[in-house]
Write a protein that holds these residues in place. Structure first.
Motif, short mmCIF file in Angstrom:
data_model
loop_
_atom_site.label_atom_id
_atom_site.label_comp_id
_atom_site.label_asym_id
_atom_site.label_seq_id
_atom_site.Cartn_x
_atom_site.Cartn_y
_atom_site.Cartn_z
N TRP A 193 0.86 -1.18 0.00
CA TRP A 193 0.00 0.00 0.00
C TRP A 193 0.90 1.24 0.00
O TRP A 193 1.78 1.36 0.85
N LEU A 194 0.66 2.13 -0.95
CA LEU A 194 1.42 3.37 -1.06
C LEU A 194 0.50 4.56 -0.80
O LEU A 194 -0.66 4.56 -1.21
N HIS A 195 1.04 5.57 -0.12
CA HIS A 195 0.35 6.85 0.02
C HIS A 195 1.33 7.91 -0.46
O HIS A 195 2.45 8.00 0.04
N GLU A 196 0.92 8.67 -1.48
CA GLU A 196 1.79 9.66 -2.11
C GLU A 196 3.13 9.06 -2.49
O GLU A 196 4.20 9.60 -2.22
N ASN A 197 3.08 7.88 -3.12
CA ASN A 197 4.24 7.13 -3.65
C ASN A 197 5.19 6.60 -2.59
O ASN A 197 6.29 6.17 -2.91
N SER A 198 4.81 6.64 -1.34
CA SER A 198 5.63 6.07 -0.26
C SER A 198 4.88 4.92 0.40
O SER A 198 3.68 5.04 0.66
#
Length: 188
Positions: free
Chosen positions: A50-55
């Protein structure tokens, strides 16, 4: 990097809504009909990250929390609360079946977000064939319209447990029979 739960995009509200019923099972997302509030920069990659804002979201508890308010609607995957709906992107299927155990001949799976799924008529196993590679693409129904991609090592375990029926490898669980593919066609 900021904590995704502190985002002002509505993610904090999603996390808070998911926390409201600890120990009481999954939230009743199928009953919630909130307005669509837009997209949120969350991606569930093909490998289950799972990524949030590519992190990557590094806290497994947070991923588990978000997974409990995940729903698939006709317009795509979304995180929902009683008051808002945020669309996310899923590259393949939202979950991975990462373990299987045979209990009295029935198959019990565990997903990468901690769901326990008993394969059977309510939770079928399906195996599609990738049109490009010809490789089997196995999946397990988890809940509602959410599926888990069965990890390759887990699929190999299923193949080892399989029996031959009418030229096909099949596994059985809770009275249901699930074909894995033809004998000798890339699944054995």
């Amino acid at each position: 990097m900021s904590d995704p739960a502190d985002s002002k995009t509505g993610l904090a509200a999603v996390a808070e809504a998911a926390k409201q019923a600890p120990g009481r099972g999954l939230p009743p997302v199928h009953l919630w009909n909130p307005p669509h509030c837009g997209d949120i920069d969350i991606v569930i990659r093909r490998d289950g990250t799972w990524l949030h804002e590519n992190s990557p979201i590094g806290r497994p508890e947070l991923v588990r929390l978000f997974s409990t308010v995940l729903r698939k609607d006709p317009d795509g995957y979304c995180l929902v609360t009683p008051v808002e709906k945020l669309t996310i992107r899923v590259e393949d299927l939202p979950f991975r079946a990462v373990a299987v155990a045979a209990n009295d001949g029935d198959l019990d799976f565990t997903t990468d977000v901690g769901d326990a799924v008993e394969a059977g008529p309510d939770h079928p196993i399906r195996v599609d064939t990738d049109p490009v590679t010809g490789e089997p693409s196995p999946a397990l129904h988890v809940r509602a319209d959410l599926w888990a991609r069965i990890a390759r090592p887990v699929f190999y375990e299923l193949v080892e447990r399989a029996e031959v029926q009418d030229g096909r490898l099949v596994v059985r669980s809770r009275g249901a029979t699930f074909p894995l593919g033809p004998v000798g066609a890339g699944v054995a």
